[in-house]
Write a protein that holds these residues in place. Structure first.
Motif, PDB file in Angstrom:
ATOM      1  N   ALA A  87       0.831  -1.207   0.000  1.00  0.00           N
ATOM      2  CA  ALA A  87       0.000   0.000   0.000  1.00  0.00           C
ATOM      3  C   ALA A  87       0.862   1.252   0.000  1.00  0.00           C
ATOM      4  CB  ALA A  87      -0.934  -0.014   1.204  1.00  0.00           C
ATOM      5  N   ALA A  88       2.015   1.165   0.674  1.00  0.00           N
ATOM      6  CA  ALA A  88       2.899   2.324   0.771  1.00  0.00           C
ATOM      7  C   ALA A  88       3.835   2.460  -0.424  1.00  0.00           C
ATOM      8  CB  ALA A  88       3.722   2.238   2.058  1.00  0.00           C
ATOM      9  N   HIS A  89       4.267   1.334  -1.005  1.00  0.00           N
ATOM     10  CA  HIS A  89       5.325   1.393  -2.012  1.00  0.00           C
ATOM     11  C   HIS A  89       4.929   0.923  -3.413  1.00  0.00           C
ATOM     12  CE1 HIS A  89       8.267   2.313   1.117  1.00  0.00           C
ATOM     13  NE2 HIS A  89       7.743   1.341   1.844  1.00  0.00           N
ATOM     14  N   ALA A 176       7.798   9.285  -6.089  1.00  0.00           N
ATOM     15  CA  ALA A 176       6.949  10.459  -5.882  1.00  0.00           C
ATOM     16  C   ALA A 176       6.457  10.990  -7.220  1.00  0.00           C
ATOM     17  CB  ALA A 176       7.734  11.545  -5.147  1.00  0.00           C
ATOM     18  N   GLY A 177       5.218  11.403  -7.258  1.00  0.00           N
ATOM     19  CA  GLY A 177       4.641  11.945  -8.477  1.00  0.00           C
ATOM     20  C   GLY A 177       4.151  10.897  -9.447  1.00  0.00           C
ATOM     21  N   ALA A 200       0.412   3.471 -15.603  1.00  0.00           N
ATOM     22  CA  ALA A 200       1.160   4.311 -14.668  1.00  0.00           C
ATOM     23  C   ALA A 200       1.577   5.586 -15.377  1.00  0.00           C
ATOM     24  CB  ALA A 200       2.392   3.584 -14.139  1.00  0.00           C
ATOM     25  N   VAL A 201       1.539   6.690 -14.652  1.00  0.00           N
ATOM     26  CA  VAL A 201       2.024   7.970 -15.196  1.00  0.00           C
ATOM     27  C   VAL A 201       2.801   8.689 -14.100  1.00  0.00           C
ATOM     28  CG1 VAL A 201       0.134   8.215 -16.853  1.00  0.00           C
ATOM     29  CG2 VAL A 201      -0.079   9.221 -14.578  1.00  0.00           C
ATOM     30  N   ARG A 281      -4.158   9.855  -9.596  1.00  0.00           N
ATOM     31  CA  ARG A 281      -3.453   9.416  -8.395  1.00  0.00           C
ATOM     32  C   ARG A 281      -2.022   9.955  -8.332  1.00  0.00           C
ATOM     33  NH1 ARG A 281      -5.230   2.975  -8.496  1.00  0.00           N
ATOM     34  NH2 ARG A 281      -7.475   3.328  -8.174  1.00  0.00           N
ATOM     35  N   ALA A 282      -1.553  10.522  -9.434  1.00  0.00           N
ATOM     36  CA  ALA A 282      -0.150  10.978  -9.494  1.00  0.00           C
ATOM     37  C   ALA A 282       0.059  12.208  -8.616  1.00  0.00           C
ATOM     38  CB  ALA A 282       0.215  11.289 -10.934  1.00  0.00           C
TER      39      ALA A 282
END
Length: 282
Positions: A87-89, A176-177, A200-201, A281-282
């Motif tokens: 969930a974190a990574h 990040a991002g 993914a972006v 989500r980015a």
């Protein structure tokens, strides 16, 4: 239908499992059994020996180190979906696992069995290819790793050798991002993905600096879509739709549930939706 007669062996370690594979020609490994047992009951697989590795704790668990997540091959889909580490990574992997089958399947099925089976309707393979994950294998002669994009070779075919055991999967943690998403159009009875899209972006300063899209269920193996046109854009809906429309397959798979052309069309729709969700989500 009942499976053909077979002998059952339960391994107490990875080394013992490797020895049993060497001693028994055409033997099959069984983890959770949710891929192998149905194939055996349909007589599509008739191994003379089934080697049960489902209780090997050394092949279970989820961890993070040095910017990568590691998932043991016997980790269940339920544990992956509920993992705080993921969930974190690497939340997109947990998201995909949460889409698999139903609660019973998720509590018994494993990531190793899932990807070794290599069903085009599986949820995990497109995500692993998207992430640039590596699949790690062990044999009596040593260990090796294979890029997920090379691991899936054809319909129900992978790069696992007859004397090898899939030990774990490693994937880069999302930075990040970066936002990622997995969405699927599922068969209402089986829960398999008729089409599944992993996207993914990465966004910096309001502009896209990286993007990826992989679609499952369209071809025998996950299909990577070129969405490089998104780099430098503000990821508008029009730009995303145009990029997702680039999905193509020379020989799309079709069956009684969905023709090849239909799967390609749905893949474009779900690819667009997955990219939009990743952007948000980015």
């Amino acid at each position: 239908m009942y499976p053909a007669q077979f002998d059952y062996r339960r391994a107490g370690s990875v080394d013992e499992a490797l020895s049993l594979l060497q001693e028994n020609e055409d033997a099959k490994l069984m983890a959770g059994g949710h891929s192998l047992i149905p194939m055996m009951k349909l007589r599509l697989a008739q191994p003379p020996v089934v080697i049960d590795i489902g209780r090997l704790d050394e092949l279970k668990g989820i961890s993070e180190a040095n910017g990568s997540v590691r998932v043991g091959s016997l980790t269940t889909h339920a544990d992956i979906a509920a993992s705080d580490v993921l969930a974190a990574h690497c939340p997109v992997l947990a998201e995909a696992a949460g889409h698999i089958g139903d609660a019973q399947v998720r509590n018994r099925g494993t990531i190793g069995g899932n990807i070794a089976h290599a069903d085009p309707g599986s949820d995990i393979p497109p995500v692993l290819v998207l992430l640039g994950a590596s699949v790690h294998l062990q044999s009596p002669s040593g260990t090796r790793s294979v890029a997920a994009g090379d691991f899936f070779q054809d319909l129900l075919m992978t790069d696992v050798g007859e004397d090898e055991i899939l030990t774990h999967v490693e994937a880069p943690a999302l930075g990040a991002g970066t936002g990622a998403a997995y969405l699927k159009f599922e068969h209402p009875a089986s829960g398999y993905a008729v089409v599944g899209a992993a996207a993914a972006v990465t966004v910096q300063g309001g502009r896209c600096t990286g993007a990826g899209l992989v679609v499952g269920g369209v071809s025998a193996t996950p299909t990577t879509v070129d969405v490089s046109s998104l780099v430098g854009t503000d990821l508008s809906d029009d730009a995303i739709a145009a990029a997702a429309s680039g999905l193509d397959a020379e020989d799309p798979i079709g069956d009684i549930f969905a023709s090849g052309d239909y799967r390609v069309h749905v893949g474009k729709v779900y690819g667009k939706r997955a990219l939009a969700a990743a952007r948000d989500r980015a």
